[in-house]
Design a protein around this motif. Structure first.
Motif, PDB file in Angstrom:
ATOM      1  N   ALA A 205     -15.070   4.560  23.736  1.00 20.54           N
ATOM      2  CA  ALA A 205     -15.676   5.703  24.413  1.00 20.54           C
ATOM      3  C   ALA A 205     -16.755   6.305  23.525  1.00 20.54           C
ATOM      4  CB  ALA A 205     -14.613   6.758  24.737  1.00 20.54           C
ATOM      5  N   ARG A 206     -17.888   6.678  24.105  1.00 22.53           N
ATOM      6  CA  ARG A 206     -19.006   7.210  23.340  1.00 22.53           C
ATOM      7  C   ARG A 206     -18.978   8.723  23.211  1.00 22.53           C
ATOM      8  NH1 ARG A 206     -22.535   3.460  21.357  1.00 22.53           N
ATOM      9  NH2 ARG A 206     -21.554   1.433  21.662  1.00 22.53           N
ATOM     10  N   SER A 207     -18.192   9.395  24.021  1.00 21.68           N
ATOM     11  CA  SER A 207     -18.118  10.857  23.962  1.00 21.68           C
ATOM     12  C   SER A 207     -16.664  11.292  23.993  1.00 21.68           C
ATOM     13  CB  SER A 207     -18.863  11.480  25.155  1.00 21.68           C
ATOM     14  OG  SER A 207     -18.619  12.875  25.219  1.00 21.68           O
ATOM     15  N   ILE A 208     -16.374  12.362  23.264  1.00 20.07           N
ATOM     16  CA  ILE A 208     -15.015  12.901  23.271  1.00 20.07           C
ATOM     17  C   ILE A 208     -14.625  13.366  24.671  1.00 20.07           C
ATOM     18  CG2 ILE A 208     -15.611  15.308  22.712  1.00 20.07           C
ATOM     19  CD1 ILE A 208     -13.224  15.283  20.741  1.00 20.07           C
ATOM     20  N   ARG A 209     -15.626  13.705  25.480  1.00 20.64           N
ATOM     21  CA  ARG A 209     -15.325  14.148  26.849  1.00 20.64           C
ATOM     22  C   ARG A 209     -14.740  13.025  27.700  1.00 20.64           C
ATOM     23  NH1 ARG A 209     -20.629  17.838  28.466  1.00 20.64           N
ATOM     24  NH2 ARG A 209     -20.387  19.392  26.827  1.00 20.64           N
ATOM     25  N   ASP A 210     -15.020  11.774  27.308  1.00 16.93           N
ATOM     26  CA  ASP A 210     -14.488  10.643  28.063  1.00 16.93           C
ATOM     27  C   ASP A 210     -12.987  10.469  27.871  1.00 16.93           C
ATOM     28  OD1 ASP A 210     -16.951   9.894  29.152  1.00 16.93           O
ATOM     29  OD2 ASP A 210     -17.471   8.700  27.393  1.00 16.93           O
TER      30      ASP A 210
ATOM     31  N   ASN B  15     -12.991  27.912  17.531  1.00 15.57           N
ATOM     32  CA  ASN B  15     -14.057  28.570  18.275  1.00 15.57           C
ATOM     33  C   ASN B  15     -15.410  28.188  17.680  1.00 15.57           C
ATOM     34  OD1 ASN B  15     -15.395  30.192  20.029  1.00 15.57           O
ATOM     35  ND2 ASN B  15     -14.435  32.105  19.387  1.00 15.57           N
ATOM     36  N   GLU B  16     -15.724  26.914  17.832  1.00 11.97           N
ATOM     37  CA  GLU B  16     -16.909  26.357  17.201  1.00 11.97           C
ATOM     38  C   GLU B  16     -17.693  25.531  18.214  1.00 11.97           C
ATOM     39  OE1 GLU B  16     -14.854  26.281  12.754  1.00 11.97           O
ATOM     40  OE2 GLU B  16     -15.081  24.402  13.872  1.00 11.97           O
ATOM     41  N   GLY B  17     -18.630  24.712  17.736  1.00  9.87           N
ATOM     42  CA  GLY B  17     -19.571  24.047  18.618  1.00  9.87           C
ATOM     43  C   GLY B  17     -18.993  22.889  19.410  1.00  9.87           C
ATOM     44  N   LEU B  18     -19.807  22.424  20.371  1.00 10.64           N
ATOM     45  CA  LEU B  18     -19.493  21.261  21.193  1.00 10.64           C
ATOM     46  C   LEU B  18     -20.401  20.115  20.784  1.00 10.64           C
ATOM     47  CD1 LEU B  18     -19.506  23.075  24.643  1.00 10.64           C
ATOM     48  CD2 LEU B  18     -17.475  22.202  23.522  1.00 10.64           C
ATOM     49  N   SER B  19     -19.867  18.907  20.793  1.00 13.68           N
ATOM     50  CA  SER B  19     -20.683  17.723  20.552  1.00 13.68           C
ATOM     51  C   SER B  19     -19.945  16.529  21.137  1.00 13.68           C
ATOM     52  CB  SER B  19     -20.926  17.520  19.051  1.00 13.68           C
ATOM     53  OG  SER B  19     -19.800  16.932  18.421  1.00 13.68           O
ATOM     54  N   THR B  20     -20.534  15.350  20.963  1.00 16.52           N
ATOM     55  CA  THR B  20     -19.867  14.141  21.466  1.00 16.52           C
ATOM     56  C   THR B  20     -18.584  13.854  20.711  1.00 16.52           C
ATOM     57  OG1 THR B  20     -21.212  12.779  19.980  1.00 16.52           O
ATOM     58  CG2 THR B  20     -22.009  13.081  22.248  1.00 16.52           C
ATOM     59  N   ARG B  21     -18.360  14.529  19.544  1.00 14.77           N
ATOM     60  CA  ARG B  21     -17.130  14.313  18.763  1.00 14.77           C
ATOM     61  C   ARG B  21     -16.340  15.595  18.548  1.00 14.77           C
ATOM     62  NH1 ARG B  21     -18.664  11.579  13.358  1.00 14.77           N
ATOM     63  NH2 ARG B  21     -20.748  12.414  13.735  1.00 14.77           N
ATOM     64  N   HIS B  22     -16.738  16.691  19.191  1.00 16.13           N
ATOM     65  CA  HIS B  22     -16.059  17.965  18.987  1.00 16.13           C
ATOM     66  C   HIS B  22     -15.803  18.654  20.329  1.00 16.13           C
ATOM     67  CE1 HIS B  22     -18.142  17.256  15.128  1.00 16.13           C
ATOM     68  NE2 HIS B  22     -17.099  17.861  14.588  1.00 16.13           N
ATOM     69  N   ASN B  23     -14.578  19.108  20.497  1.00 16.20           N
ATOM     70  CA  ASN B  23     -14.196  19.918  21.650  1.00 16.20           C
ATOM     71  C   ASN B  23     -13.419  21.105  21.109  1.00 16.20           C
ATOM     72  OD1 ASN B  23     -14.173  19.895  24.706  1.00 16.20           O
ATOM     73  ND2 ASN B  23     -11.985  20.186  24.331  1.00 16.20           N
ATOM     74  N   PRO B  24     -13.637  22.317  21.640  1.00 13.27           N
ATOM     75  CA  PRO B  24     -12.967  23.491  21.062  1.00 13.27           C
ATOM     76  C   PRO B  24     -11.447  23.416  21.070  1.00 13.27           C
ATOM     77  CG  PRO B  24     -14.751  24.167  22.495  1.00 13.27           C
ATOM     78  CD  PRO B  24     -14.588  22.691  22.691  1.00 13.27           C
ATOM     79  N   GLU B  25     -10.861  22.728  22.044  1.00 12.64           N
ATOM     80  CA  GLU B  25      -9.424  22.459  21.972  1.00 12.64           C
ATOM     81  C   GLU B  25      -9.240  20.958  21.832  1.00 12.64           C
ATOM     82  OE1 GLU B  25      -7.031  22.968  25.551  1.00 12.64           O
ATOM     83  OE2 GLU B  25      -8.816  23.610  26.621  1.00 12.64           O
ATOM     84  N   PHE B  26      -8.406  20.572  20.896  1.00  9.18           N
ATOM     85  CA  PHE B  26      -8.263  19.159  20.589  1.00  9.18           C
ATOM     86  C   PHE B  26      -6.827  18.878  20.171  1.00  9.18           C
ATOM     87  CE2 PHE B  26      -9.518  21.432  16.821  1.00  9.18           C
ATOM     88  CZ  PHE B  26      -8.772  20.888  15.797  1.00  9.18           C
ATOM     89  N   THR B  27      -6.493  17.597  20.108  1.00 10.20           N
ATOM     90  CA  THR B  27      -5.119  17.175  19.845  1.00 10.20           C
ATOM     91  C   THR B  27      -5.044  16.460  18.499  1.00 10.20           C
ATOM     92  OG1 THR B  27      -4.799  16.883  22.212  1.00 10.20           O
ATOM     93  CG2 THR B  27      -3.151  15.913  20.776  1.00 10.20           C
ATOM     94  N   MET B  28      -4.030  16.804  17.729  1.00  9.99           N
ATOM     95  CA  MET B  28      -3.820  16.167  16.431  1.00  9.99           C
ATOM     96  C   MET B  28      -2.361  15.738  16.275  1.00  9.99           C
ATOM     97  SD  MET B  28      -5.847  18.386  13.568  1.00  9.99           S
ATOM     98  CE  MET B  28      -5.148  17.321  12.297  1.00  9.99           C
ATOM     99  N   LEU B  29      -2.183  14.724  15.459  1.00  8.58           N
ATOM    100  CA  LEU B  29      -0.871  14.435  14.884  1.00  8.58           C
ATOM    101  C   LEU B  29      -0.880  15.035  13.494  1.00  8.58           C
ATOM    102  CD1 LEU B  29       1.871  12.930  14.468  1.00  8.58           C
ATOM    103  CD2 LEU B  29       0.496  11.013  13.603  1.00  8.58           C
ATOM    104  N   GLU B  30       0.093  15.897  13.203  1.00 10.34           N
ATOM    105  CA  GLU B  30       0.236  16.401  11.844  1.00 10.34           C
ATOM    106  C   GLU B  30       1.667  16.119  11.403  1.00 10.34           C
ATOM    107  OE1 GLU B  30      -1.034  20.324   9.278  1.00 10.34           O
ATOM    108  OE2 GLU B  30      -2.270  19.498  10.862  1.00 10.34           O
ATOM    109  N   ALA B  31       1.807  15.617  10.176  1.00 14.27           N
ATOM    110  CA  ALA B  31       3.126  15.195   9.689  1.00 14.27           C
ATOM    111  C   ALA B  31       3.253  15.488   8.209  1.00 14.27           C
ATOM    112  CB  ALA B  31       3.328  13.698   9.943  1.00 14.27           C
ATOM    113  N   TYR B  32       4.504  15.727   7.780  1.00 11.68           N
ATOM    114  CA  TYR B  32       4.816  15.962   6.369  1.00 11.68           C
ATOM    115  C   TYR B  32       6.051  15.149   6.021  1.00 11.68           C
ATOM    116  CZ  TYR B  32       1.269  19.462   6.657  1.00 11.68           C
ATOM    117  OH  TYR B  32       0.051  20.067   6.835  1.00 11.68           O
ATOM    118  N   TRP B  33       5.980  14.512   4.850  1.00 11.44           N
ATOM    119  CA  TRP B  33       6.993  13.548   4.441  1.00 11.44           C
ATOM    120  C   TRP B  33       7.442  13.910   3.026  1.00 11.44           C
ATOM    121  CZ3 TRP B  33       5.572   7.605   4.161  1.00 11.44           C
ATOM    122  CH2 TRP B  33       6.685   6.877   3.749  1.00 11.44           C
ATOM    123  N   ALA B  34       8.657  14.467   2.939  1.00  5.04           N
ATOM    124  CA  ALA B  34       9.192  14.889   1.645  1.00  5.04           C
ATOM    125  C   ALA B  34       9.456  13.685   0.751  1.00  5.04           C
ATOM    126  CB  ALA B  34      10.471  15.695   1.835  1.00  5.04           C
ATOM    127  N   TYR B  35       9.225  13.890  -0.536  1.00 14.69           N
ATOM    128  CA  TYR B  35       9.458  12.882  -1.572  1.00 14.69           C
ATOM    129  C   TYR B  35       8.555  11.659  -1.396  1.00 14.69           C
ATOM    130  CZ  TYR B  35      13.413  16.003  -1.505  1.00 14.69           C
ATOM    131  OH  TYR B  35      14.183  17.131  -1.455  1.00 14.69           O
TER     132      TYR B  35
END
Length: 497
Positions: free
Chosen positions: A482-487, A257-277
């Motif tokens: 792309a110049r904006s995250i909205r693109d 729940n934060e600001g908007l910019s060309t590189r920030h959108n309040p909902e966004f997609t990530m890859l998160e991973a954990y690798w044991a050992y």
């Protein structure tokens, strides 16, 4: 029925004209929105199947195609029909097309969705064409498409009415299709590397795993305030504790729940991973292999690609740049030779930087890095040796316990990846998280709570592991110029009009 029966006197209002044509179709007993229609081939498949068909030749085949009318010439004699795969020409003439089909032509507008059954030929000029035998109205549209050659000129309208932007803008279509390929490529790569994909909750009773302002919602049945996920970290670490798999990942939607910019959108997609050992150096290698694979897939086997004025080369190994070394080269300040918070602030102030009087040694180092180095990192670079002060969940480096085994990957001066050798000491983990919550309360963040269930899980033992987070939206921006995250987000968050 005569063709001119379908051409009543029409209104001068373009929207009313379409409604009058809709009424005329219904009067003729034609369902303008039929429930069933079965095409036999897509436009792209037709182009491939008849690639060798000579000019001015009939194939002898009859096909059924469907799509949206993008242009109509000579009173419907020539129609450009587009589906999601491409364009195909439709030809309707009294010498080849039955009257029952041609009777619909005056009632078809640009943007209408139709089906056509007919014979396949290639014209003298080489245009693959279907001579219409049967025309079926599949969806009578009530509003016109944007003008073909100018599209949506207002950038804001492109985002607000994305369906129209995609309808008329090939660049938007290709960029969003590339995003889909990137997501598929990530999943394919991770699975081939032995990672198991899981899904973790989006509604959290306690928010954590990152420092961010959450969105708050309420669960009526439980009469409980909950939070949209700001990060999946604490649940994915529970998976490692469980022993379900040693290599886990999630392609996840997060909400901050934060600001908007060309590189920030309040909902966004990530890859998160954990690798044991594994540790953060193993994860560096993983990131290089993943990025190289994605770039080759999108860029026809070549790793250098254009972003703005730069040619960015994703060929590994990437440069590895310790943060203290980078700041030393940029400012002349050797933070490794400085022992106290006060001395670090004084050294930075002496070089002309305005430093917050509360900054610690590590916060001052990180601030100078952001001010002097970050903007110079155009080619993919792993920045390593982060200060512990700003990395509470990473393992300390044996040679200097002020630093941790963490890296961030920068490209085009943007952070696109963050990774640690993950802290798995349950006592130290409890101390650091407790301190983090106390600091949040001191800032007035009273809703922040201690996740005791996660801490109990850690008490049961999590193997040493490398952890990874990649911002898919920013990565997609770079890979698609792309110049904006909205693109690169199909329906970005926008202010209400």
């Amino acid at each position: 029925m005569a063709t001119d029966d379908t051409s009543p006197t029409l209104s001068s209002d373009p929207l009313e004209v379409r409604r009058q044509k809709l009424d005329r179709l219904i009067e003729m007993g034609i369902d303008p929105y039929p429930a069933h229609f079965h095409r036999t081939i897509t436009n792209a498949a037709a182009a491939e199947a008849y690639a060798d068909l000579a000019n001015d030749t009939y194939s002898g085949d009859t096909v059924t195609v469907a799509g949206r009318v993008y242009s109509s010439r000579n009173s419907g004699m020539f129609i450009d029909l587009h589906d999601a795969s491409g364009k195909l020409q439709i030809f309707s003439h009294k010498d080849t097309t039955p009257e029952a089909a041609r009777v619909l032509l005056p009632l078809i507008d640009i943007g209408d969705i139709i089906g056509v059954t007919g014979k396949v030929r290639r014209t003298k000029r080489g245009e693959l064409t279907v001579d219409a035998d049967v025309i079926t109205m599949l969806c009578k549209t009530l509003r016109p498409m944007p003008e073909k050659y100018h599209g949506l000129a207002d950038v804001e309208q492109r985002y607000r009415r994305r369906y129209l932007d995609v309808m008329v803008n090939e660049e938007s279509r290709e960029r969003l299709r590339a995003r889909s390929r990137i997501l598929t490529g990530i999943r394919t790569f991770m699975a081939a590397d032995g990672f198991m994909e899981v899904e973790t909750p989006m509604l959290h009773p306690i928010y954590g795993g990152a420092t961010a302002e959450p969105f708050v919602t309420h669960h009526n049945a439980l009469d409980l305030d909950m939070y949209l996920r700001i990060a999946p970290e604490l649940y994915l670490k529970r998976v490692l504790v469980s022993g379900l798999t040693d290599k886990v990942f999630e392609v996840n939607r997060n909400f901050r729940n934060e600001g908007l910019s060309t590189r920030h959108n309040p909902e966004f997609t990530m890859l998160e991973a954990y690798w044991a050992y594994a540790d953060y150096e193993d994860v560096m290698d993983l990131v290089e292999r993943l990025f190289g694979t994605l770039v080759k897939d999108l860029n026809a086997g070549s790793t250098p690609l254009a972003y703005g004025e730069h040619q960015i080369d994703f060929t590994g190994p990437f440069r590895r740049l310790p943060m203290p070394q980078a700041v030393l080269e940029a400012t002349g300040i050797d933070f490794l030779a400085i022992d106290t918070d006060e001395a670090a602030r004084a050294a930075a102030t002496a070089r002309g930087f305005e430093i917050d009087p509360t900054f610690t040694w590590g916060e001052t180092l990180a601030f100078l890095f952001e001010e002097t180095v970050e903007g110079t990192l155009i080619q993919p670079t792993h920045v390593t040796h982060f200060p512990k002060d700003i990395s509470p969940f990473a393992k300390e480096m044996a040679e200097d316990r002020r630093l941790v085994e963490r890296f961030e990957t920068y490209c085009n001066a943007w952070e696109i990846c963050n990774a640690f050798s993950e802290l798995n000491d349950p006592v130290e983990q409890r101390r650091r998280i407790t301190e983090q919550v106390e600091q949040a309360h001191a800032r007035g963040e009273t809703e922040r709570k201690l996740d005791t269930d996660f801490l109990e899980a850690m008490d049961h033992g999590m193997p040493t592991a490398g952890g990874l987070g990649i911002g898919i939206d920013r990565l997609t921006m770079i890979l698609t110029n792309a110049r904006s995250i909205r693109d690169v987000i199909l329906f970005p968050t926008l202010k209400p009009v």
